[in-house]
Scaffold this active site. Structure first.
Site, PDB file in Angstrom:
ATOM      1  CB  CYS A 199      75.095  50.056  23.523  1.00 33.83           C
ATOM      2  SG  CYS A 199      73.933  51.245  24.539  1.00 33.83           S
TER       3      CYS A 199
HETATM    4  C1  BEZ Z   1      76.736  51.957  26.894  1.00 32.04           C
HETATM    5  O1  BEZ Z   1      76.349  51.397  26.801  1.00 32.04           O
HETATM    6  O2  BEZ Z   1      77.546  51.363  28.261  1.00 32.04           O
HETATM    7  C2  BEZ Z   1      76.141  53.505  28.162  1.00 32.04           C
HETATM    8  C3  BEZ Z   1      75.555  54.155  27.337  1.00 32.04           C
HETATM    9  C4  BEZ Z   1      75.118  55.447  27.800  1.00 32.04           C
HETATM   10  C5  BEZ Z   1      74.978  55.602  29.597  1.00 32.04           C
HETATM   11  C6  BEZ Z   1      76.271  55.317  29.469  1.00 32.04           C
HETATM   12  C7  BEZ Z   1      76.398  53.543  29.436  1.00 32.04           C
END
Ligand code: BEZ
Length: 211
Positions: A45
């Site tokens: 994210c």
């Molecule tokens: C991420 O942004 O890396 C992420 C967010 C939620 C679950 C898994 C990965």
């Protein structure tokens, strides 16, 4: 039932990092992108929101306003934005909705319980100036989206909404486009003075008409 292409994008009011927003007022008469991410302070994210900020000029050039959403609270968004700016060498310049009540997530069907019961998946909606849904994509938490692809689709949507053409596989801005099958070849020759290439009666190309 969730939203489908062509449906009216629901309006909402929401708390964001830029204050309270009425979605329709925020969009004005332009195009919009509403996209969710699963959670703040997560790696994928962080890169997605950083890339979106770095592409700000590209979105602005296309008259597209961007709005992010997750179910995290406002103070968490505000702290995380500092990390995004630092690590992605950007300045997050679009609002992020703090959707703790899940109002927006529910309206746009962004929570897919069999993927995660509590957090939004990576949903992205392109909304046209007529406030209808033009594109929907959904990615899992583990895969960051390709924001150049989002821009490419916006280019196609903006072109095809104004000209009787569609865009072929892997089309990029500036490449030849496909003439709509509702137009006879005789009319196409008049309508597309840059030229008409007939491969089959149903497969006819012309140079991109709006450049
Ligand atoms: C991420 O942004 O890396 C992420 C967010 C939620 C679950 C898994 C990965």
């Amino acid at each position: 039932m969730g939203l489908r292409l062509g449906d009216t994008a629901p309006n909402f009011k929401a708390q964001t990092t830029a204050g309270e927003i009425d979605f329709y007022e925020f969009l004005g008469n332009g195009w919009g992108i509403l996209f969710s991410h699963p959670a703040d302070y997560t790696p994928v994210c962080t890169t997605e929101l950083g890339k979106t900020a770095l592409l700000n000029e590209e979105f602005a050039k296309r008259n597209v306003k961007v709005l992010a959403v997750s179910v995290d609270p406002l103070d968490k968004h505000q702290g995380w934005v500092k990390d995004i700016n630092e690590t992605q060498h950007c300045s997050v310049n679009f609002p992020i909705i703090a959707d703790e009540s899940r109002t927006v997530a529910t309206l746009y069907d962004m929570i897919h319980p069999n993927a995660s019961a509590t957090t939004t998946v990576r949903s992205l909606f392109v909304i046209g100036p007529d406030k209808t849904v033009k594109l929907m994509i959904t990615y899992p938490a583990s895969t960051g989206r390709n924001f150049y692809e989002v821009l490419r689709v916006v280019d196609s949507l903006q072109l095809t909404s104004n000209h009787s053409v569609s865009t072929p596989a892997d089309w990029k801005y500036g490449e030849d486009v496909i003439i709509a099958n509702t137009i006879s070849t005789e009319d196409a020759v008049k309508k597309f003075p840059k030229g008409v290439k007939v491969i089959k009666s149903y497969l006819r190309y012309t140079p991109q008409p709006n450049i």
